[in-house]
Design a protein around this motif. Structure first.
Motif, mmCIF file in Angstrom:
data_model
loop_
_atom_site.group_PDB
_atom_site.id
_atom_site.type_symbol
_atom_site.label_atom_id
_atom_site.label_comp_id
_atom_site.label_asym_id
_atom_site.label_seq_id
_atom_site.Cartn_x
_atom_site.Cartn_y
_atom_site.Cartn_z
ATOM 1 N N ASN A 8 0.606 -1.079 0.014
ATOM 2 C CA ASN A 8 0.015 0.100 0.013
ATOM 3 C C ASN A 8 0.701 1.186 -0.040
ATOM 4 O O ASN A 8 0.315 2.407 0.031
ATOM 5 N N ALA A 9 2.205 1.257 -0.076
ATOM 6 C CA ALA A 9 3.009 2.320 0.188
ATOM 7 C C ALA A 9 3.612 2.612 -1.179
ATOM 8 O O ALA A 9 4.014 1.680 -1.932
ATOM 9 N N ALA A 10 3.776 3.810 -1.377
ATOM 10 C CA ALA A 10 4.567 4.128 -2.845
ATOM 11 C C ALA A 10 6.158 3.763 -2.626
ATOM 12 O O ALA A 10 6.662 3.788 -1.615
ATOM 13 N N ALA A 11 6.436 3.284 -3.972
ATOM 14 C CA ALA A 11 8.081 3.016 -3.904
ATOM 15 C C ALA A 11 8.707 4.438 -3.736
ATOM 16 O O ALA A 11 8.345 5.312 -4.199
ATOM 17 N N VAL A 12 9.792 4.276 -3.014
ATOM 18 C CA VAL A 12 10.668 5.543 -2.937
ATOM 19 C C VAL A 12 12.205 5.281 -3.352
ATOM 20 O O VAL A 12 12.679 4.065 -3.037
ATOM 21 N N GLU A 13 12.640 6.197 -4.051
ATOM 22 C CA GLU A 13 13.884 5.994 -4.675
ATOM 23 C C GLU A 13 14.638 6.854 -3.748
ATOM 24 O O GLU A 13 14.602 8.008 -3.397
ATOM 25 N N ILE A 14 15.980 6.120 -3.406
ATOM 26 C CA ILE A 14 17.194 6.705 -2.370
ATOM 27 C C ILE A 14 18.216 6.786 -3.463
ATOM 28 O O ILE A 14 18.831 5.689 -4.080
ATOM 29 N N ARG A 15 18.843 7.875 -3.493
ATOM 30 C CA ARG A 15 19.924 8.167 -4.530
ATOM 31 C C ARG A 15 21.087 8.070 -3.873
ATOM 32 O O ARG A 15 21.360 8.582 -2.505
#
Length: 330
Positions: free
Chosen positions: A244-251
């Motif tokens: 249910n959570a948005a995917a998050v990009e860690i750069r």
């Protein structure tokens, strides 16, 4: 700066421990019968379990490393190198087999290549684990494809750790035999017993049969409700905390230098350390990214950080990460 706090939950790392021989630059093998010189050669502890355990111990984390080494001079040297940075080596059994060695061939303009001897890792099994191996608050199972004798029991080990209240992480590594349907089914059975799956991008694509990482994440979300953290090398990582959570990009900030062997395992160490310090999935991934980047800056014979090094780390850009906007995961 990263505030590490004063206490951590204990971490168990269970997996492959071996020797690494990293040679660079090696753009190609010499023709048969010919010899070439290289600029740098590094001999150091290796294996996904060995590197992760070493990075955690050197950082001052309460970690136990469960694995094995051959009862030979190479095994003795690797054991002493691990002990020198704080690894509790009593959980690493000795077997009457030659210690496995991976030769990593690296160059700035090509993907890494590896040659690995099977050696002692062929026999590492559930019998090598003490009765309390699955009782730590955080458990990382790794090196699946290099420890064939342990493979049939990994799902049960994950289930046992989970029943003991452990947060269970799983990083299988890469299947050298080609990701058959039976292998995929076996991995998916293990993943279901875990809280978090930690593949790199190539492994997730191979496991799901997709060519796009977002599509591969969506495929995983159809069968796995836990966290998925995808390591993407110089691009950082993707964190999908739940269905249910948005995917998050860690750069991450790109690192100069071709010696990237062990970067993913250093990420795993930082990720587990973040969880042990009470961070959530994304926060732990930020710490994993920061630690992996910092480890890559270290000399080839010192691929770890001290507690003092950790205190000086900077968070990756975008403290809260960046939501992936083109995904059905939103």
């Amino acid at each position: 700066m990263i505030a590490m706090g004063s206490s951590s939950k204990a971490i168990a790392v269970i997996g492959n421990v071996q020797a690494d021989l990293v040679m660079r630059p090696v753009a190609a093998l010499p023709p048969p019968g010919e010899e070439r010189f290289v600029e740098d050669v590094s001999f150091r502890p290796g294996g996904s379990g060995g590197i992760t355990g070493m990075v955690l111990a050197a950082a001052g984390a309460p970690v136990r490393l469960f694995g094995s080494l051959g009862n030979d001079p190479i095994g003795a040297v690797i054991r002493s190198m691990l002990a020198a940075v704080g690894v509790q080596t009593s959980d690493i059994t000795s077997v009457e087999q030659p210690t496995s060695i991976t030769v990593a061939l690296e160059a700035a303009d090509r993907e890494r290549s590896f040659l690995t001897s099977r050696g002692h890792m062929e026999t590492f099994s559930k019998r090598d684990l003490s009765d309390d191996a699955m009782t730590a608050p955080i458990t990382l199972l790794t090196g699946f494809f290099t420890t064939p004798a342990l493979q049939p029991d990994v799902a049960e080990l994950a289930r046992q750790a989970r029943q003991n209240g452990s947060i269970v992480l799983f990083d299988p590594g890469s299947d050298q035999a080609g990701w058959s349907g039976s292998v995929r089914d076996m991995l998916l059975a293990v993943i279901q017993e875990c809280h978090c799956f930690l593949p790199n991008e190539a492994e997730l694509l191979a496991l799901t049969g997709h060519e796009d990482v977002i599509e591969a994440l969506e495929e995983m979300r159809q069968s796995f409700a836990g966290a998925v953290v995808v390591k993407m090398g110089a691009k950082g990582c993707l964190v999908s905390a739940s269905t249910n959570a948005a995917a998050v990009e860690i750069r991450c900030v790109p690192i100069e230098g071709p010696d990237t062997t062990g970067a993913g395992d250093s990420f795993n160490a930082g990720f587990a350390l973040g969880l042990s310090r009470g961070r959530d999935w994304a926060g732990s991934a930020r710490l994993g990214t920061a630690i992996a980047s910092a480890v890559l800056k270290q000399p080839a014979m010192r691929r770890y950080l001290t507690p003092q090094d950790l205190e000086r780390l900077d968070e990756p850009p975008g403290h809260d990460g960046n939501q992936v906007k083109n995904s059905a995961l939103l």
